[in-house]
Design an enzyme around this catalytic site. Structure first.
Site, mmCIF file in Angstrom:
data_model
loop_
_atom_site.group_PDB
_atom_site.id
_atom_site.type_symbol
_atom_site.label_atom_id
_atom_site.label_comp_id
_atom_site.label_asym_id
_atom_site.label_seq_id
_atom_site.Cartn_x
_atom_site.Cartn_y
_atom_site.Cartn_z
ATOM 1 C CB CYS A 134 -5.030 2.017 7.098
ATOM 2 S SG CYS A 134 -5.994 3.433 7.648
ATOM 3 C CB CYS A 137 -8.889 2.352 7.385
ATOM 4 S SG CYS A 137 -7.692 3.633 7.107
ATOM 5 C CG ASP A 138 -8.394 -1.750 7.074
ATOM 6 O OD1 ASP A 138 -9.395 -1.187 6.596
ATOM 7 O OD2 ASP A 138 -7.337 -1.903 6.445
HETATM 8 C C1 LIG Z 1 -4.755 -0.013 3.128
HETATM 9 C C2 LIG Z 1 -5.221 1.402 3.374
HETATM 10 C C3 LIG Z 1 -6.473 1.609 3.857
HETATM 11 C C4 LIG Z 1 -6.926 2.919 4.085
HETATM 12 N N1 LIG Z 1 -8.199 3.091 4.516
HETATM 13 C C5 LIG Z 1 -8.676 4.354 4.699
HETATM 14 C C6 LIG Z 1 -10.028 4.558 5.136
HETATM 15 O O1 LIG Z 1 -10.798 3.619 5.352
HETATM 16 N N2 LIG Z 1 -10.406 5.846 5.326
HETATM 17 C C7 LIG Z 1 -9.588 6.914 5.117
HETATM 18 O O2 LIG Z 1 -10.013 8.063 5.275
HETATM 19 N N3 LIG Z 1 -8.308 6.735 4.698
HETATM 20 C C8 LIG Z 1 -7.833 5.492 4.493
HETATM 21 N N4 LIG Z 1 -6.544 5.307 4.096
HETATM 22 C C9 LIG Z 1 -5.705 6.501 3.856
HETATM 23 C C10 LIG Z 1 -6.052 7.119 2.464
HETATM 24 O O3 LIG Z 1 -6.011 6.115 1.477
HETATM 25 C C11 LIG Z 1 -5.058 8.220 2.102
HETATM 26 O O4 LIG Z 1 -5.020 9.172 3.138
HETATM 27 C C12 LIG Z 1 -5.479 8.896 0.786
HETATM 28 O O5 LIG Z 1 -5.525 7.962 -0.265
HETATM 29 C C13 LIG Z 1 -4.495 10.012 0.426
HETATM 30 O O6 LIG Z 1 -4.870 10.538 -0.801
HETATM 31 P P1 LIG Z 1 -3.843 11.285 -1.756
HETATM 32 O O7 LIG Z 1 -4.655 11.746 -2.915
HETATM 33 O O8 LIG Z 1 -3.061 12.253 -0.973
HETATM 34 O O9 LIG Z 1 -2.778 10.177 -2.215
HETATM 35 P P2 LIG Z 1 -2.899 8.769 -2.927
HETATM 36 O O10 LIG Z 1 -4.210 8.125 -2.675
HETATM 37 O O11 LIG Z 1 -1.670 8.042 -2.513
HETATM 38 O O12 LIG Z 1 -2.822 9.094 -4.485
HETATM 39 C C14 LIG Z 1 -1.619 9.508 -5.060
HETATM 40 C C15 LIG Z 1 -1.755 9.593 -6.580
HETATM 41 O O13 LIG Z 1 -0.555 10.131 -7.117
HETATM 42 C C16 LIG Z 1 -0.081 9.337 -8.191
HETATM 43 N N5 LIG Z 1 1.369 9.505 -8.271
HETATM 44 C C17 LIG Z 1 2.314 9.185 -7.342
HETATM 45 N N6 LIG Z 1 3.547 9.542 -7.765
HETATM 46 C C18 LIG Z 1 3.367 10.117 -8.989
HETATM 47 C C19 LIG Z 1 4.245 10.677 -9.952
HETATM 48 N N7 LIG Z 1 5.572 10.769 -9.743
HETATM 49 N N8 LIG Z 1 3.734 11.143 -11.115
HETATM 50 C C20 LIG Z 1 2.397 11.070 -11.360
HETATM 51 N N9 LIG Z 1 1.514 10.549 -10.476
HETATM 52 C C21 LIG Z 1 1.994 10.077 -9.310
HETATM 53 C C22 LIG Z 1 -0.557 7.938 -7.825
HETATM 54 O O14 LIG Z 1 -0.575 7.120 -8.988
HETATM 55 C C23 LIG Z 1 -1.953 8.261 -7.280
HETATM 56 O O15 LIG Z 1 -2.865 8.430 -8.336
HETATM 57 C C24 LIG Z 1 -6.071 4.022 3.839
HETATM 58 C C25 LIG Z 1 -4.782 3.796 3.354
HETATM 59 C C26 LIG Z 1 -4.362 2.509 3.112
HETATM 60 C C27 LIG Z 1 -2.978 2.281 2.560
#
Ligand SMILES: Cc1cc2nc3c(=O)[nH]c(=O)nc-3n(C[C@H](O)[C@H](O)[C@H](O)COP(=O)(O)OP(=O)(O)OC[C@H]3O[C@@H](n4cnc5c(N)ncnc54)[C@H](O)[C@@H]3O)c2cc1C
Length: 308
Positions: A134, A137-138
């Site tokens: 990302c 972010c980093d």
């Molecule tokens: C390395 C990294 C650094 C980042 N840094 C930042 C930052 O500093 N600031 C920022 O704003 N954003 C950052 N991001 C982006 C941010 O993490 C994502 O935009 C955010 O986490 C998205 O949230 P979400 O809830 O949509 O999905 P996710 O965080 O991906 O959560 C998905 C959830 O669904 C669950 N799941 C998946 N498939 C299934 C299934 N089939 N059945 C049941 N459960 C399931 C997973 O276990 C998890 O709990 C970063 C991303 C990465 C990879």
């Protein structure tokens, strides 16, 4: 399977947790089905510096706070992976990997997306110690450093453009013989004056001690292994949204992201919403995921009032 929930939320990242908080406040009878608590942020090793209210917070700490907030409301959690969602009349049938079945009137898909990993030696060891998925972010943590961006598509180029505000030198490694980014991004990258593009480059390994120090790639033309001294590696070889379990019910874009309505995050199917990184929204951030979770929970509540 007699009980019919008002709402099933799939996934407990920032999007799902926020949807849960909002649903609880509407007294919706809600079940969470999730593989873990925290999603991508739970695994993030470096600090978050762009979530309002916290100048700097680690991913696990932010998730802990979100989880505590959720648990202060009434929630039911099932630790399991969803393998299929079907619509039967006005109800949804959700099946899990542990062969359980649950029914509900509405479903919020908040299953996120995972960056496609490099799958080379050194990757797991140096995540958060120089390897990042990302740039937004980093990137600021690499001020005046030399970094490599792996992936010569639009996202790799956009990351390089963003990184050029901070770093002193960027190598963009592209596996193919030509980069795939569009001309506009190519021009913007050229204008930075900090970027060297290396095509026909197959990343072989990442090395270092406490932090990344170098990468080695194979020059696919000469078959030689070549080493570059870098302090960071940004992985931009695509993402894989976790959406396979809902095939047939919703519309997808070419990246397998779920297409939703802007106003409510509703999918093609009434009562079924997709929020956060699993949908086709352009910006994948914690705040946008949380915002969409709130929006969909309120929309699901409104829909429930109509059908019940
Ligand atoms: C390395 C990294 C650094 C980042 N840094 C930042 C930052 O500093 N600031 C920022 O704003 N954003 C950052 N991001 C982006 C941010 O993490 C994502 O935009 C955010 O986490 C998205 O949230 P979400 O809830 O949509 O999905 P996710 O965080 O991906 O959560 C998905 C959830 O669904 C669950 N799941 C998946 N498939 C299934 C299934 N089939 N059945 C049941 N459960 C399931 C997973 O276990 C998890 O709990 C970063 C991303 C990465 C990879």
């Amino acid at each position: 399977m007699n009980k019919v929930y008002d709402l099933i939320i799939i996934g407990a990242g920032p999007a799902g947790i926020t949807a849960g908080i909002y649903a609880s406040r509407q007294k919706m009878n809600t079940l969470f089905i999730t593989k873990d608590f925290g999603g991508q942020e739970g695994k993030k090793a470096v600090d978050i510096e762009n979530y309002p209210g916290f100048k700097k917070i680690t991913g696990p700490d932010l998730i802990k706070k979100l989880k505590e907030h959720l648990e202060s409301q009434e929630v039911l959690v099932e630790r399991d992976g969803v393998v299929n969602v079907e619509k039967k009349g006005d109800k949804f049938l959700v099946k899990t990997a542990n062969k359980k079945k649950f029914e509900s009137y509405t479903v919020i898909i908040a299953s996120g997306a995972d960056p496609r990993p490099l799958e080379v030696p050194g990757e797991k060891e140096f995540v958060g110690k120089g390897i990042s998925y990302c740039a937004i972010c980093d990137g600021p943590l690499f001020r005046d450093k030399t970094v490599a961006v792996v992936g010569g598509g639009n996202s790799g180029f956009e990351s390089a453009i963003f990184l050029s505000n901070y770093v002193k030198k960027i190598y963009i490694l592209e596996y193919g013989s030509e980069v795939k980014a569009d001309k506009e991004n190519q021009n913007l990258v050229e204008k930075t004056g900090k970027t060297e593009i290396i095509t026909n480059a197959k990343l072989e390994r990442v090395e270092g001690d406490k932090f990344v120090k170098s990468i080695t790639y194979k020059d696919l033309k000469t078959k030689e292994d070549k080493e570059l001294e870098v302090d960071g590696v940004f992985v931009e070889i695509g993402c894989q949204p976790a959406t396979a379990f809902v095939k047939g019910l919703v519309l997808f874009n070419e990246r397998d992201e779920i297409i939703v309505e802007y106003e409510t995050c509703q999918t093609k199917a009434e009562g079924l919403y997709a929020v956060g990184d699993c949908n086709a929204g352009k910006f994948k951030q914690i705040i946008t995921a949380a915002g969409e979770g709130a929006k969909a929970a309120l929309a699901a509540y409104g829909y429930l009032q109509e059908i019940k």
